[in-house]
Structure formats: C-alpha cells, structure tokens
Motif scaffolding. Structure first.
Motif, mmCIF file in Angstrom:
data_model
loop_
_atom_site.group_PDB
_atom_site.id
_atom_site.type_symbol
_atom_site.label_atom_id
_atom_site.label_comp_id
_atom_site.label_asym_id
_atom_site.label_seq_id
_atom_site.Cartn_x
_atom_site.Cartn_y
_atom_site.Cartn_z
ATOM 1 N N PHE A 387 0.303 -0.975 -0.293
ATOM 2 C CA PHE A 387 -0.410 -0.051 -0.480
ATOM 3 C C PHE A 387 0.653 1.107 0.120
ATOM 4 O O PHE A 387 0.545 1.772 -0.659
ATOM 5 C CB PHE A 387 -0.642 -0.275 0.791
ATOM 6 N N PHE A 423 -5.761 -2.853 -7.520
ATOM 7 C CA PHE A 423 -5.458 -2.955 -5.859
ATOM 8 C C PHE A 423 -5.256 -1.595 -5.860
ATOM 9 O O PHE A 423 -5.955 -0.680 -4.681
ATOM 10 C CB PHE A 423 -5.157 -3.957 -5.035
ATOM 11 N N CYS A 427 -7.701 0.712 -3.833
ATOM 12 C CA CYS A 427 -7.878 0.415 -2.291
ATOM 13 C C CYS A 427 -6.500 1.406 -2.092
ATOM 14 O O CYS A 427 -6.570 1.974 -0.746
ATOM 15 C CB CYS A 427 -7.452 -0.568 -1.489
ATOM 16 N N CYS A 428 -5.905 2.109 -2.560
ATOM 17 C CA CYS A 428 -4.932 3.747 -2.484
ATOM 18 C C CYS A 428 -5.969 4.764 -2.978
ATOM 19 O O CYS A 428 -4.600 6.050 -3.161
ATOM 20 C CB CYS A 428 -3.757 3.051 -3.102
#
Length: 545
Positions: A387, A423, A427-428
C-alpha cells in the motif's frame, strides 16, 4: 637567507568578510544546525547543487559568528581559481599574509594560524577538492583553535568532516499548515521582485501565481532570483507560461556575478562538468523517473553494456555526494530524487544521446514488473508495505502509463499495467484516475484479447467502487462476451463475479446470489478472484437466499 613574514599595517584582526549586499531570507533552522555543528566539529562542509545558496548561507553564518572568534572570521573565495597549486597562495592572500620567505606556502600558512583563534571560510572547493582537503588537514593539525567552513558541491572526504547538505528552499505545499505568504521561497521572490520593480506588492491577486512559480522552480534560490529579474518586462503569469524552457528564460543576472551564476543553465552545467562520464550518463537516464525512486529501479532501468548493474550503486552514491540526487530515508526505506530542474537538464542530454525512447521503455517494463509483483503479494502479509510502496510510486506509474498510451506498439502494455493495479485504483485512493486510464487504454486496444478482458473486469470493479452500478454492469457483460470469444475461462468467472457485484449494488439480491455463487463455485484460483469475491464473502447470508 630566510626572511621573516611581515604583517601589513592594514591587517584587520576582525577578518575580511564581504558585505551582505542583499537581504537574507529563510534558512532559520539550517543556520541553527550549522552553528551547532560548528561548535562540535572543527570542519564543516556545506554541500548542495549549484544555485541552492551555499555561499550566501555561509556568509550569513559567518557574519553571525564574528564575535565568537578573537582573531576574526576570514573568507577565501576559490571560485575563480583554476590552478590547484595556487590554493595556498590564494588563502594566504585572503588572510592578509605578506610572506617574503623562501619557505613552502603551506608551512607559512600553518605557522600563521598556529596560535590564532579564528574561523576560515573556504568558498567553492568542488573543482579543487584534493588540494583543499590536503590544506585543510595541514591547517587543522597546526592550529587547535582554528575552525573551517567549506562550501562545495561535494564533500572533502575527510574522516572528521561534518557534512551539511543544503536543500532547496521550502516551496508552497511542503508544509500544508503554512501560509503561502510566509513560505520562504515566496518571501525570497517578493524580496527580489521589490528590488526589480519597486512597486511590486505580494497580495491576494498574485500570491497563487507566485506560489506556483516558486514550486515549479523547485525552491532553488538562484532560479527564483533570476525569475524575479524577468519582472522588468514580464508579469508573473507570463513568466509561468514561458517556464517550459526554463533554461533560456532564467538568464540575466548581475554582470558582476560569476559566469556560472548568470544563468540557470550555467549553474547546472558547472555541476554536470564536475561529474565523471558514467555519472553524467546515469544522470541523463535517471531523468525518466518522476518524483523519487528506489535503487532497484535505477539498476533495472539504467543499466546496460555501458553502465553495468553492479556499478549503479556506486554511481548513485557519487551523484548524492555531488548534490545531484537528493536522498530521502524513512521507515519505508531509502529513495532518491532528481529535482525537476536537474531532471529537465538530464532529459536534454538523454535526448542528445538518442536514448529517450529506450529508457522510457525500460521504465515502463520496470513498473509493469513491479505492478505484477504487488498484485501477487497484495493479499499476503505485506499488504501494508505494498500500500505504502505503490502510493509512493504513483507518479512513476502515471508517467509509465502515459508513455505506453502514446507509443505505437506499447498500448497493450498499458492494459497489462492498469489491470495489474486493480488494488491500487480502488484501495489506494485513485479510483477516478484508474477509471480514466482504463477507458483510454481500452479505446486504444479495441481488438478482443485476454489482456482486454482483464481490463474490462477491472474497469467494472472500479466503476462499482464509484457506485456506478449501471456502467459496472455494462463493462462486466462486455467482458463476459469477449472472454467467451477468446476462450478466457478466468475472465468469464470474474465477469460473473462483477455482474453479481453490480446486481448487489442495484439491490437485486437474487440475481447477485446466483452470479456470485457461480463465480465462487467455478473459481479454482483464489488469487485471481480476490478483488471480486470481497462483496460475497462479506455477506455470507446472501448466498443462502
């Protein structure tokens, strides 16, 4: 016959510091740091890129420290000296020594400083490193009360040397809590602008443009001062508009300035000349990176038969020592950065070498490889690492995508890079950007393929994350149709999953249950299905309806 040294009648015990001809702006913490190090170490070397303000900062320091040295603060300007053999004579002259003996100049200097309590400033040592280092050792051994501050674009490489890098000034945005009006880059521009245009006033009408100008000039004092000179004929907005060619625009300093400080290009060119040929080549190649980068990225992108991979670490270290690369260390590791001004200079050289497209392709391939590694590891124990890492790599990913999308023959690689980063988009915190790039890449690759199928289900996933269930459904259905055509069974399963997710968002639980159930039943690769099954696994009761 040995004649004694003579002290000129006009010798001044307080020293020979040049006057400060302009106001000094900012650097409060840096000056405090330099004073602290000067108390702890007898040799402090101030390093930094050309035009960053090394000489000006040390001159301010010297004026502040004058009262602390009984025998004065002395300033030796080595900038115009070309012969390393004349370093000792130049310093002796700066100290006001009139030596009529036949002894070696170093011996005379050592005897002169032996019992004196003084501070010696050696300004601009980078082109005379060896000679300066040898003399500094001689003088410090001869005089226990002597302290020396040197300015250089690289250190003197002495074991007891305290090296203090001078970064560019803070630019607007570095401190989110800081007012634009109190930012030190902005204050420097305002101070110099007032000297060029007496009625210049920094106010709400121009603060935005001035802040943007300072940011784009990387907070380099020389660049900011040269930009202020342009106010004689241009407005701040006009300077901003012309900044695409910053090296041509930023010229016209005082005629009394050193030639290498009269233009920004000359200042950077001086640093370029001090680099070894291999360092210059690496500098040019590193210009393909956006923002900062890790060492493994430099090895992958920049190495070939001319620059061996095993040599990259030493060359990067050399560029750090010469103040070309900035180094940033934190809990996530060490990263390196070429500020925009130095990157632009490197880009020019890379273009002259005819290597731009080759390096851009290598850059793209590195970030494609990194994206695939991060995708494989996303659901593992190092998710937090990935991440943080991919947020750090955001600018480089964007540059790689732009290259792939505009380069014939590489648009399919853009699809692969985008799809591997499903992702990252969701997600980021880059959902909108991911959707934009996916739609562009799909338009550039209209022929059905496995790469296109994956991009379609990722697009459906991204649209679902935005709450756009209708568009998500459309992309998932298209993915299913094309997956059947190209024989991509994994994409068929993922398309079913994404159709189920869209149905769930639309409140059709029966349809969602059927589609998600099919996706779970036929999935044999949990890694591939990871992004799609999150809604199903989070609602176990759904599968029983």
């Amino acid at each position: 016959m040995r004649l004694p040294m003579a002290t000129p009648s006009g010798w001044r015990r307080e020293g020979n510091l040049p006057a400060e001809l302009t106001s000094f702006v900012g650097r409060t913490r840096l000056l405090a740091t330099l004073k602290r190090h000067l108390n702890d170490s007898r040799l402090v070397t101030v390093t930094g890129i050309g035009g960053v303000g090394k000489s000006r900062t040390v001159l301010r320091l010297a004026h502040q420290m004058r009262a602390h040295y009984a025998d004065g603060v002395w300033f030796a300007d080595l900038a115009r000296l070309q012969d390393a053999g004349m370093v000792k004579q130049t310093i002796a002259s700066a100290l006001g020594i009139a030596d009529q003996s036949s002894r070696a100049a170093g011996e005379t200097l050592s005897e002169w400083v032996a019992d004196r309590e003084m501070l010696l400033i050696l300004d601009t040592c980078e082109h005379l490193i060896q000679g300066c280092a040898e003399l500094v050792e001689e003088l410090l051994e001869a005089s226990p009360n002597l302290r020396i501050v040197a300015t250089s674009r690289q250190s003197l490489h002495l074991t007891y040397e305290r090296v203090v890098p001078i970064p560019p000034l803070q630019v607007p945005g570095d401190d989110p809590a800081e007012s634009l009006f109190t930012n030190e880059s902005v204050q420097l521009f305002a101070a110099r602008a007032g000297g060029v245009v007496p009625d210049f006033v920094l106010d709400e009408t121009n603060i935005g443009s001035v802040a943007e100008l300072c940011r784009r000039l990387d907070g380099i004092p020389l660049a900011i001062e040269l930009a202020a000179v342009r106010l004689r004929a241009l407005s701040v907005d006009q300077i901003l508009a012309l900044l695409a060619d910053r090296f041509s625009l930023l010229a016209g300093a005082s005629r009394t300035a050193l030639p290498r400080h009269q233009t920004l290009r000359a200042a950077i060119g001086w640093s370029h000349e001090l680099c070894a040929p291999e360092e210059r080549l690496l500098w040019a190649r590193l210009s393909v990176f956006a923002g900062d980068f890790e060492l493994d990225a430099a090895r992958f992108v920049c190495s070939d038969q001319r620059l061996a991979s095993e040599d990259i670490t030493d060359l990067v270290t050399g560029l750090v020592e010469k103040s070309i690369l900035l180094i940033r260390s934190n809990h996530a590791g060490v990263r390196y950065k070429l500020i925009d001004t130095l990157a632009e200079y490197g880009e020019e050289w890379l273009d002259k070498l005819g290597e731009t497209e080759t390096m851009r392709h290598q850059h793209l391939m590195y970030y494609l490889s990194l994206a695939e590694r991060s995708e494989d590891a996303w659901s593992g124990p190092r998710q937090i690492y990935w991440f943080v890492r991919m947020r750090q790599e955001h600018d480089n990913v964007r540059i790689a995508l732009e290259h792939a999308l505009r380069t014939p023959g590489e648009t399919l690689l853009a699809l692969k890079l985008l799809s591997s980063l499903w992702f990252m988009w969701v997600c980021c915190g880059f959902v909108r950007e991911g959707r934009t790039y996916l739609e562009r890449a799909l338009s550039a690759n209209p022929v059905p393929s496995k790469e296109r199928c994956k991009a379609l289900w990722v697009l459906s996933y991204v649209r679902s994350a935005q709450g756009d269930s209708a568009a998500a459904q459309q992309a998932a259905e298209q993915c299913s149709t094309e997956a059947v055509r190209v024989g991509d069974s994994k994409a068929v399963i993922l398309a079913s999953k994404m159709q189920g997710t869209a149905a769930l968002l639309q409140g059709d639980l029966q349809k969602a249950s059927a589609l998600l159930g099919v996706a779970i039943e036929f999935n044999t690769d949990n890694k591939e299905l990871n992004p799609g099954l999150l809604p199903a696994w989070s609602c176990p009761g759904l599968m029983d309806t």
